[in-house]
Design a protein around this motif. Sequence first.
Motif, short mmCIF file in Angstrom:
data_model
loop_
_atom_site.label_atom_id
_atom_site.label_comp_id
_atom_site.label_asym_id
_atom_site.label_seq_id
_atom_site.Cartn_x
_atom_site.Cartn_y
_atom_site.Cartn_z
N ILE A 33 17.28 -0.67 -4.13
CA ILE A 33 17.25 -1.97 -3.18
C ILE A 33 17.30 -2.88 -4.47
O ILE A 33 18.13 -3.99 -3.94
CB ILE A 33 16.16 -1.45 -2.79
N ILE A 34 16.64 -2.09 -5.36
CA ILE A 34 17.15 -3.08 -6.58
C ILE A 34 18.59 -4.16 -6.71
O ILE A 34 18.71 -5.78 -7.00
CB ILE A 34 16.52 -3.73 -7.63
N GLU A 35 19.37 -2.96 -6.52
CA GLU A 35 20.46 -3.11 -7.24
C GLU A 35 21.47 -3.81 -6.22
O GLU A 35 22.17 -4.90 -6.04
CB GLU A 35 21.36 -1.90 -7.85
N ARG A 36 21.16 -4.12 -4.73
CA ARG A 36 21.39 -4.02 -3.72
C ARG A 36 21.46 -5.70 -3.55
O ARG A 36 21.60 -6.61 -3.50
CB ARG A 36 21.19 -3.21 -1.99
N GLU A 37 19.79 -5.74 -3.77
CA GLU A 37 19.57 -7.00 -3.38
C GLU A 37 20.02 -8.21 -4.80
O GLU A 37 20.58 -9.25 -4.28
CB GLU A 37 17.80 -7.18 -3.80
N ASN A 38 20.21 -7.11 -5.86
CA ASN A 38 20.40 -8.42 -7.23
C ASN A 38 21.96 -8.52 -7.49
O ASN A 38 22.53 -9.81 -7.47
CB ASN A 38 19.82 -7.68 -8.05
N ILE A 93 8.35 3.49 0.48
CA ILE A 93 10.21 2.87 0.02
C ILE A 93 10.23 1.84 1.19
O ILE A 93 10.07 0.17 0.53
CB ILE A 93 10.78 3.71 -0.40
N LYS A 94 10.04 2.09 2.29
CA LYS A 94 10.35 1.21 3.09
C LYS A 94 9.56 -0.41 3.22
O LYS A 94 10.25 -1.38 3.35
CB LYS A 94 10.36 1.88 4.52
N ALA A 95 8.78 0.21 2.75
CA ALA A 95 7.30 -0.97 2.81
C ALA A 95 7.90 -2.27 1.86
O ALA A 95 7.62 -3.47 2.32
CB ALA A 95 5.72 -0.45 3.08
N LYS A 142 0.91 -1.09 -0.23
CA LYS A 142 -0.57 0.23 0.17
C LYS A 142 1.03 0.97 -0.06
O LYS A 142 1.78 1.09 0.41
CB LYS A 142 -0.68 0.13 1.31
N SER A 143 0.82 2.23 -0.76
CA SER A 143 1.11 3.41 -0.65
C SER A 143 0.33 4.56 0.26
O SER A 143 -0.30 4.35 1.32
CB SER A 143 1.05 4.19 -2.39
#
Length: 376
Positions: free
Chosen positions: A179-184, A141-143, A131-132
Amino acid sequence: MFEKGMELKKEFGADKVCDFSLGNPDVPPPEATRKALEEIASEAVKPLGLGYCPNAGIPAVRQAMAQMLSTQQNTPISPNDVVMTVGAAGALVSFFRAVVDPGDEIITPAPYFVEYGAYCGHFGGVLKPVKSIPPSFRPDIKAIEEAITRKTRAIIINSPNNPTGCIYSKEDLEAIAQIIERENEKRDRPIFLLGDEPYRAFAYDGAEVPALLPLSKYACVLGSFSKTLSLAGERVGYFVANPNMPDGSSLTAAVTLTNRTLGFVNAPVIGQRLAAALVNETVDLEIYDRRRKLMAEVLSGAGIEFEMPKGAFYFFAKSPVDDESKFVDALLEEKILVVPGKGFGFEGYVRLSCSVDENIIQRSQEGFKRAMGKFK
């Protein structure tokens, strides 16, 4: 809601019903469409004029799209990076068929376009809405970061957003991309950042829609000409992946293959040629802006709370009662049709489309007031 609208129009007459339920673009295509169609017609009567084309699209069309997208996305795009699809929906379904395994999770900010769940669900994917933050509906962003698991396969960003009209800021998009870059860095199968952009041209009051491809090497963008050129019935869209994506050519090849094997085969050739001829054109966006301002006046006059949309052509208005279905019913009694927010994954709100004539918006004013009066 579509069927209910037909019933009301048949019973009371179309001029007595105010139907804000559908996002069916009614503004005429650009005037240049006439000449483009005439030129297409002259070619269509030649051998194979309307025959099969390469599954990824007509080469000259992909060239025109690459030039447009290079500017739009501030990223050098080659024709080989572009796949022409059967609308933005076809691009999404082809992408999910190419990358989703059963149990994979697709994150998207809510409210969201309701068919996302079906598009990924066809192949065993699971939609995971986050949910936004109302009233602006900027992404949480945190959620989103907390929602990521080992099963996460993509995050869908729809900006300008249907149904809220929110345009996500560059800062928020950068945060999601980081976030995506860190996760990947920890994964063999990457998380993709997927930009669903059929409303990109619809930005008001000087608002800008940030380019998504430069933010992540795992970013992909898809869109269509359904709204920008009022070609919704012609079903033509596109898919492009960041050319800097590791092994991105394999993803493009996979989407080309699934575009074929899902039964699309190739995007409609008339629609492709129209898109190429009109790639730098849009419908008269001033018409939608006038409607947006008029709708704001009508809703404000009725005491309905809303955030002024910065893009697209919808309002996501707060219901005066927690169960928005009661508000929807009250509006139906006034022959006004809206869509309940729970259909977009966000209860307590209703969506209204501005893809209607200004006379209809004006005519609805007293009905909105009467409906609101039932909850005082």
